[in-house]
Design a protein around this motif. Sequence first.
Motif, PDB file in Angstrom:
ATOM      1  N   TRP A 157       9.336   5.808   6.523  1.00 29.36           N
ATOM      2  CA  TRP A 157       8.565   4.563   6.444  1.00 29.36           C
ATOM      3  C   TRP A 157       9.268   3.458   7.224  1.00 29.36           C
ATOM      4  O   TRP A 157       8.634   2.730   7.992  1.00 29.36           O
ATOM      5  CB  TRP A 157       8.371   4.152   4.980  1.00 29.36           C
ATOM      6  N   ILE A 184      -0.025   7.078   7.189  1.00 31.98           N
ATOM      7  CA  ILE A 184      -0.130   5.806   6.468  1.00 31.98           C
ATOM      8  C   ILE A 184      -1.300   4.995   7.012  1.00 31.98           C
ATOM      9  O   ILE A 184      -2.118   4.474   6.253  1.00 31.98           O
ATOM     10  CB  ILE A 184       1.199   5.022   6.554  1.00 31.98           C
ATOM     11  N   SER A 233      -4.038   3.355  -1.074  1.00 29.07           N
ATOM     12  CA  SER A 233      -2.598   3.435  -1.313  1.00 29.07           C
ATOM     13  C   SER A 233      -2.044   4.827  -1.029  1.00 29.07           C
ATOM     14  O   SER A 233      -2.717   5.836  -1.237  1.00 29.07           O
ATOM     15  CB  SER A 233      -2.284   3.045  -2.751  1.00 29.07           C
ATOM     16  N   VAL A 234      -0.800   4.846  -0.579  1.00 25.34           N
ATOM     17  CA  VAL A 234      -0.111   6.067  -0.165  1.00 25.34           C
ATOM     18  C   VAL A 234       1.166   6.248  -0.978  1.00 25.34           C
ATOM     19  O   VAL A 234       1.867   5.273  -1.245  1.00 25.34           O
ATOM     20  CB  VAL A 234       0.268   5.972   1.335  1.00 25.34           C
ATOM     21  N   THR A 264       0.793  -1.235   0.000  1.00 26.83           N
ATOM     22  CA  THR A 264       0.000   0.000   0.000  1.00 26.83           C
ATOM     23  C   THR A 264       0.822   1.280   0.000  1.00 26.83           C
ATOM     24  O   THR A 264       0.269   2.354  -0.214  1.00 26.83           O
ATOM     25  CB  THR A 264      -0.949   0.054   1.213  1.00 26.83           C
ATOM     26  N   THR A 265       2.109   1.201   0.235  1.00 24.89           N
ATOM     27  CA  THR A 265       2.922   2.415   0.374  1.00 24.89           C
ATOM     28  C   THR A 265       4.082   2.425  -0.608  1.00 24.89           C
ATOM     29  O   THR A 265       4.827   1.459  -0.713  1.00 24.89           O
ATOM     30  CB  THR A 265       3.476   2.551   1.804  1.00 24.89           C
TER      31      THR A 265
END
Length: 142
Positions: free
Chosen positions: A104, A83, A89-90, A9-10
Amino acid sequence: MDLRPLDETTSVAPMLEPSDMAAMAREGITTVICNRPDAEVPPSHRAAAMQSAAEAVGLAFVFNPVAGAALTLQAVEEQADAIDGAEGSVVAYCASGTRSAILWALAMAGRMPVDEILAATAGAGYQLDGLRAQITALEAQQ
């Protein structure tokens, strides 16, 4: 636009353009996190302009600037909150994507094994093995 996935997702990216926002929205991204301070960019790329471009196409925008050695635990927590709060999604960005990848990696401490975190950043082009001790220390605090 150079999106570099870290997990499902990131992603992180080097500097984005305001015009990239529409393409990201079409790709299913829902949230953009800016980790680049306004002092580093021209007016056309400052947070307010980027936020306006993001929101115009329905993207959430989070401004979490980090300047060089000014990385703080608060910035890591804000990144993790952004997040976690995203509905999809990021993409986080800065000049090269490195600060975003570092944030992250530190935010994932205690959520993923350290080796997986560092493998993900390396796979995205960011060799962050020097963060192993910091990630391990944050993991121990969880």
